[in-house]
Write a protein that holds these residues in place. Structure first.
Motif, PDB file in Angstrom:
ATOM      1  N   PRO A 191      47.554  32.164  27.283  1.00 57.34           N
ATOM      2  CA  PRO A 191      47.071  31.092  28.170  1.00 57.34           C
ATOM      3  C   PRO A 191      45.667  30.739  27.706  1.00 57.34           C
ATOM      4  CG  PRO A 191      47.742  33.032  29.443  1.00 57.34           C
ATOM      5  CD  PRO A 191      47.739  33.431  28.010  1.00 57.34           C
ATOM      6  N   ILE A 192      45.228  29.543  27.994  1.00 57.33           N
ATOM      7  CA  ILE A 192      43.821  29.262  27.703  1.00 57.33           C
ATOM      8  C   ILE A 192      43.057  29.580  28.981  1.00 57.33           C
ATOM      9  CG2 ILE A 192      44.093  27.701  25.757  1.00 57.33           C
ATOM     10  CD1 ILE A 192      43.956  25.372  27.739  1.00 57.33           C
ATOM     11  N   TYR A 193      41.908  30.220  28.806  1.00 57.14           N
ATOM     12  CA  TYR A 193      41.235  30.828  29.947  1.00 57.14           C
ATOM     13  C   TYR A 193      40.199  29.897  30.566  1.00 57.14           C
ATOM     14  CZ  TYR A 193      43.486  34.668  27.571  1.00 57.14           C
ATOM     15  OH  TYR A 193      44.422  35.454  26.969  1.00 57.14           O
ATOM     16  N   TYR A 194      40.121  29.952  31.889  1.00 55.83           N
ATOM     17  CA  TYR A 194      39.106  29.159  32.583  1.00 55.83           C
ATOM     18  C   TYR A 194      37.720  29.678  32.230  1.00 55.83           C
ATOM     19  CZ  TYR A 194      42.627  27.116  35.689  1.00 55.83           C
ATOM     20  OH  TYR A 194      43.689  26.438  36.192  1.00 55.83           O
ATOM     21  N   HIS A 245      37.717  39.100  31.787  1.00 52.15           N
ATOM     22  CA  HIS A 245      37.981  40.428  32.340  1.00 52.15           C
ATOM     23  C   HIS A 245      39.193  41.020  31.643  1.00 52.15           C
ATOM     24  CE1 HIS A 245      41.283  38.664  34.542  1.00 52.15           C
ATOM     25  NE2 HIS A 245      40.457  37.797  35.109  1.00 52.15           N
ATOM     26  N   GLY A 280      42.273  41.270  32.300  1.00 52.25           N
ATOM     27  CA  GLY A 280      43.519  40.485  32.223  1.00 52.25           C
ATOM     28  C   GLY A 280      43.489  39.567  31.007  1.00 52.25           C
ATOM     29  N   HIS A 281      42.354  38.924  30.794  1.00 55.87           N
ATOM     30  CA  HIS A 281      42.227  38.050  29.619  1.00 55.87           C
ATOM     31  C   HIS A 281      42.329  38.879  28.342  1.00 55.87           C
ATOM     32  CE1 HIS A 281      39.504  35.828  32.616  1.00 55.87           C
ATOM     33  NE2 HIS A 281      40.659  35.205  32.597  1.00 55.87           N
ATOM     34  N   ASP A 313      40.257  26.771  28.853  1.00 59.18           N
ATOM     35  CA  ASP A 313      40.658  25.693  29.745  1.00 59.18           C
ATOM     36  C   ASP A 313      39.370  25.255  30.439  1.00 59.18           C
ATOM     37  OD1 ASP A 313      41.965  24.088  31.512  1.00 59.18           O
ATOM     38  OD2 ASP A 313      43.296  25.646  32.325  1.00 59.18           O
ATOM     39  N   TYR A 327      49.056  23.743  23.827  1.00 56.99           N
ATOM     40  CA  TYR A 327      49.997  24.446  22.955  1.00 56.99           C
ATOM     41  C   TYR A 327      50.531  23.533  21.839  1.00 56.99           C
ATOM     42  CZ  TYR A 327      50.078  27.780  26.862  1.00 56.99           C
ATOM     43  OH  TYR A 327      49.728  28.676  27.834  1.00 56.99           O
ATOM     44  N   GLY A 370      50.592  35.409  32.190  1.00 51.79           N
ATOM     45  CA  GLY A 370      50.631  36.384  33.281  1.00 51.79           C
ATOM     46  C   GLY A 370      51.604  35.879  34.339  1.00 51.79           C
ATOM     47  N   ASP A 380      51.380  35.231  37.356  1.00 50.55           N
ATOM     48  CA  ASP A 380      50.895  34.277  38.359  1.00 50.55           C
ATOM     49  C   ASP A 380      50.944  32.833  37.880  1.00 50.55           C
ATOM     50  OD1 ASP A 380      48.976  35.284  36.521  1.00 50.55           O
ATOM     51  OD2 ASP A 380      47.429  34.151  37.576  1.00 50.55           O
ATOM     52  N   ILE A 381      51.160  32.619  36.594  1.00 52.42           N
ATOM     53  CA  ILE A 381      51.197  31.223  36.133  1.00 52.42           C
ATOM     54  C   ILE A 381      52.587  30.902  35.588  1.00 52.42           C
ATOM     55  CG2 ILE A 381      48.724  30.878  35.809  1.00 52.42           C
ATOM     56  CD1 ILE A 381      48.992  31.579  32.891  1.00 52.42           C
ATOM     57  N   TRP A 408      47.327  43.997  35.556  1.00 52.13           N
ATOM     58  CA  TRP A 408      46.582  45.253  35.589  1.00 52.13           C
ATOM     59  C   TRP A 408      45.960  45.390  36.961  1.00 52.13           C
ATOM     60  CZ3 TRP A 408      46.682  49.188  32.383  1.00 52.13           C
ATOM     61  CH2 TRP A 408      47.208  48.970  31.108  1.00 52.13           C
TER      62      TRP A 408
HETATM   63  N1  MSP Z   1      43.632  28.315  32.747  1.00 50.43           N
HETATM   64  C1  MSP Z   1      44.809  28.876  33.281  1.00 50.43           C
HETATM   65  C2  MSP Z   1      45.869  29.001  32.211  1.00 50.43           C
HETATM   66  C3  MSP Z   1      46.219  27.710  31.526  1.00 50.43           C
HETATM   67  S1  MSP Z   1      47.371  27.957  30.243  1.00 50.43           S
HETATM   68  C4  MSP Z   1      47.826  26.441  29.802  1.00 50.43           C
HETATM   69  C5  MSP Z   1      44.517  30.251  33.864  1.00 50.43           C
HETATM   70  N2  MSP Z   1      43.409  30.843  33.433  1.00 50.43           N
HETATM   71  S2  MSP Z   1      42.849  32.242  33.965  1.00 50.43           S
HETATM   72  O1  MSP Z   1      41.655  32.465  33.200  1.00 50.43           O
HETATM   73  O2  MSP Z   1      42.693  32.205  35.381  1.00 50.43           O
HETATM   74  O3  MSP Z   1      43.907  33.338  33.722  1.00 50.43           O
HETATM   75  C6  MSP Z   1      44.425  33.595  32.470  1.00 50.43           C
HETATM   76  C7  MSP Z   1      45.406  34.709  32.454  1.00 50.43           C
HETATM   77  O4  MSP Z   1      44.839  35.931  32.892  1.00 50.43           O
HETATM   78  C8  MSP Z   1      46.650  34.493  33.295  1.00 50.43           C
HETATM   79  O5  MSP Z   1      47.771  34.685  32.470  1.00 50.43           O
HETATM   80  C9  MSP Z   1      46.585  35.576  34.328  1.00 50.43           C
HETATM   81  O6  MSP Z   1      47.856  36.053  34.634  1.00 50.43           O
HETATM   82  C10 MSP Z   1      45.827  36.637  33.590  1.00 50.43           C
HETATM   83  N3  MSP Z   1      45.276  37.635  34.483  1.00 50.43           N
HETATM   84  C11 MSP Z   1      44.298  37.469  35.419  1.00 50.43           C
HETATM   85  N4  MSP Z   1      44.094  38.688  36.020  1.00 50.43           N
HETATM   86  C12 MSP Z   1      44.926  39.619  35.496  1.00 50.43           C
HETATM   87  C13 MSP Z   1      45.079  41.011  35.616  1.00 50.43           C
HETATM   88  N5  MSP Z   1      44.407  41.725  36.492  1.00 50.43           N
HETATM   89  N6  MSP Z   1      45.971  41.613  34.787  1.00 50.43           N
HETATM   90  C14 MSP Z   1      46.640  40.937  33.792  1.00 50.43           C
HETATM   91  N7  MSP Z   1      46.487  39.637  33.648  1.00 50.43           N
HETATM   92  C15 MSP Z   1      45.806  38.927  34.610  1.00 50.43           C
HETATM   93  O7  MSP Z   1      45.278  30.730  34.670  1.00 50.43           O
END
Ligand code: MSP
Length: 659
Positions: free
Chosen positions: A12-15, A21, A23-24, A52, A236, A261, A263-264, A293
């Motif tokens: 996923p692209i991260y906010y 953290h 999860g990322h 993101d 993507y 993850g 949640d998405i 996690w």
């Molecule tokens: N920006 C969106 C994704 C867009 S993809 C086209 C997003 N970003 S996020 O930064 O909030 O989260 C990114 C990823 O981190 C997600 O896949 C989410 O499931 C994952 N995680 C956030 N907390 C987590 C844990 N504690 N454990 C494992 N992964 C978790 O959502």
């Protein structure tokens, strides 16, 4: 996944509203491990990750920090990029959704879908929370109030643009049913099908700028920006070259695996396939949702203060052990609990006791008994049967488990082969053979034990690239050390040649678990103390704190607000009409920074070129003599009033944090 001509994996692209953290880190390491395994199999591989950067979350974070959204992105993206570098992530590209190569593609897609009437304008009616600036469905309200902040909501009618997602519902259900590997694991596929049993609405893909203007402008209505998910998912394909570099796009699309993850799930398994269908683009081969996690059994959250910081873990215990733990501990698809104790136990058992011990004993004994020289040939007898089966079997098992996304089980097989190696070594006791001067036997046992290490280190290379390169270099594997090839690992004695081995000791020093836990407890107690004194201040306590501040004492929380970074001086010139000022252009890793510094009486411009100085990089920009200055250099003021700059060794990369 494995019999492929190519492998394209995404995270996923991260906010960029906050620092990364665990999860990322987890998803990105998982993507890296998959990419590296495919490279091991010589499958052309493309690994994409990124950030993101639009939408409400980033917009709000910027507002909170009183900076522009773009600056929020530019500051935070560095935290991700630094972490990926630290964690040895080998992504082939990094896409930011504020880049032109992405925004242009999103606009082209929107324009086309609008032209084709797949996107239409209509009034949207919903419950709006002014505080949260969000619409909610009636069913999501809690006793008629906002589910997030509990304030009253108001009914609002607003013009918006919608994507005709509902038109694809039947098609999507059919597609998911006919392609059982499309959404994995199976329970997530069922979850999506369950979701699709209710009628699918059209998707609102716009946000009026009057409410939130941080996004990609709609090409057909400049009063609106694009909904962040409609923008983000496109990464993507824009990252692979869609409508930009058709050759690259043809080479890599469809993606082999979107890692996400749990949640998405809906955005990826419902929004994304229907968007692609409307665009006439092929479906990705697999969308894989992993679990979360948890801290022990609890959700990680900032407010509970139990979020694991991946940078800290990697710095304290090493990048490779951290990568290994994440991959070995989580059953892909399920949630897993993270505890330091769990980490120490697995580290000691698998890495210190089993692997590190075998590596050190075998290589040291080769040095001692054979002068480091492995024999010309590799004699294999009946005594090696179990060892050969365990090691070559591990290669096959790893291949199978990978294709079923069961990395932890593949790693379990490799560790079983390591344990078999230790058993073989114990049973054949080369030190006893040496005592009896049975030199041929000594050679046989040591050479076979080294062969076991060659195979297991190759299999573990994608997970622990640093440590396994060290081990393989010690084993004298030359070029193969850093570029293992799975084919070569599958055959016992493949490419055997006499070679020089160096002892590899201390790969994974044992952790004293009791002492380390005590340490951690102490640290946590100290942190809690700081928090308590910060959070529960009575008026008297609060004034006490001010007294302390007056005495020049700050706590760690105050200090951590200051961001210090290494900046390399690229250009320096005097500021016209002043005696004291120099205008510097510096390299801050991810960006160039202009700084005006009052050091002209202590340094000539030429003295500063290419020096690594320390910059307070989160200082509010200032205008000095009409020149923008973004940051402040650290320097000591000597008794005569001249300055001596704080500098850092030249091998430290620009942008590195100091503190
Ligand atoms: N920006 C969106 C994704 C867009 S993809 C086209 C997003 N970003 S996020 O930064 O909030 O989260 C990114 C990823 O981190 C997600 O896949 C989410 O499931 C994952 N995680 C956030 N907390 C987590 C844990 N504690 N454990 C494992 N992964 C978790 O959502």
């Amino acid at each position: 996944m494995l019999d492929q001509q190519k492998f394209y994996v995404t995270t996923p692209i991260y906010y960029v509203n906050d620092k990364p953290h665990i999860g990322h880190a987890y998803t990105t390491i998982l993507g890296d491990v998959l990419a590296r395994y495919h490279r091991l199999m010589r499958v052309p591989t493309f690994f994409l990750t990124g950030t993101d950067e639009h939408g409400q979350k980033v917009f709000e974070a910027a507002r909170h920090h009183q900076i522009k959204p773009q600056e929020q992105c530019d500051r935070t993206v560095v935290r991700f990029q630094e972490l990926w570098e630290k964690l040895e992530i080998t992504n082939d590209d990094f896409i930011r959704t504020t880049e032109k190569r992405h925004t242009e593609v999103v606009q082209k897609i929107l324009a086309r879908l609008y032209r084709e009437d797949q996107i239409y304008g209509a009034d949207y009616e919903g419950w709006y929370c002014v505080g949260c600036e969000r619409f909610f469905l009636e069913k999501d309200l809690v006793e008629g109030n906002c589910p997030d902040c509990d304030k009253t909501v108001e009914k609002l009618v607003e013009k918006n643009y919608f994507f005709r997602m509902s038109a694809y519902q039947d098609w999507l259900v059919d597609y998911i049913e006919q392609n059982p590997r499309f959404i994995q694991p199976e329970h997530r596929r069922q979850e999506t099908l369950g979701f699709l049993r209710s009628p699918l609405n059209d998707l609102c893909i716009s946000r009026p700028k009057s409410r939130m203007n941080w996004g990609i402008e709609l090409p057909f209505d400049s009063d609106y920006v694009t909904y962040v998910w409609f923008d983000a998912l496109v990464n993507y394909i824009s990252g692979a070259g869609y409508l930009r570099d058709e050759e690259s796009f043809r080479q890599w699309w469809p993606a082999s695996c979107h890692l996400i993850g749990k949640d998405i799930l809906t955005t990826h398994t419902v929004y994304w396939p229907t968007m692609l269908k409307a665009m006439g683009v092929a479906m990705p081969e697999m969308i894989f949702a992993h679990g979360w996690w948890l801290t022990g059994r609890d959700k990680m959250s900032k407010s509970r203060g139990n979020v694991v910081n991946p940078m800290e873990m990697a710095e304290k215990y090493g990048v490779d052990p951290f990568r290994y733990f994440l991959m070995a501990e989580m059953s892909l698809g399920q949630d897993a609990g993270f505890t330091e104790e769990g980490f120490f136990q697995r580290y000691n058992a698998d890495l210190a006791n089993d692997l590190g011990n075998l590596a050190s004993r075998v290589t040291r004994m080769i040095e001692k008994q054979l002068n480091g020289q492995l024999p010309e040939n590799l004699p294999v007898t009946d005594s090696e049967k179990n060892l050969v089966a365990a090691c070559t079997g591990a290669v096959e098992q790893m291949r199978d488990h990978l294709s079923e996304m069961r990395i932890e089980r593949g790693l379990g097989e490799v560790l079983a082969a390591v344990r078999e190696g230790n058993r073989y070594f114990e049973q054949n006791a080369p030190w006893k053979l040496a005592k009896n001067e049975e030199w041929q036997e000594v050679s046989r046992v040591l050479a076979n034990a080294a062969e076991c290490l060659r195979i297991v280190s190759g299999l573990l290379f994608p997970v622990m690239p640093g440590k396994m390169t060290e081990l393989r270099t010690g084993l004298g594997l030359g070029e193969d050390a850093e570029k293992p090839n799975l084919e070569k690992l599958a055959t016992w004695g493949e490419g055997w040649r006499s070679r020089q081995v160096q002892p590899v000791g201390g790969l994974f020093p044992r952790i004293d678990i009791k002492a380390e836990l005590k340490n951690l407890e102490q640290q946590k107690a100290e942190q809690a103390e700081v928090k308590k004194s910060d959070g529960q201040k009575s008026p008297t306590q609060s004034s006490k704190k001010h007294e302390q501040a007056a005495e020049g004492v700050i706590d760690i929380g105050d200090f951590s607000k200051v961001e210090l970074r290494v900046a390399r001086v690229l250009q320096a010139e005097s500021v016209e009409g002043t005696k004291k000022l120099l205008l510097l252009q510096t390299d801050l890793g991810s960006e160039q920074r202009q700084v005006v510094a009052g050091i002209a009486e202590s340094y000539k411009p030429a003295d500063l070129l290419n020096r690594n100085v320390v910059l307070v990089s989160n200082l509010k920009p200032a205008s000095i003599r009409g020149l923008e200055s973004k940051g402040m250099l650290l320097a000591a003021k000597k008794a005569d009033g001249s300055f001596s700059l704080v500098t850092v060794d030249s091998d430290v990369s620009p942008g590195t944090q100091v503190g």
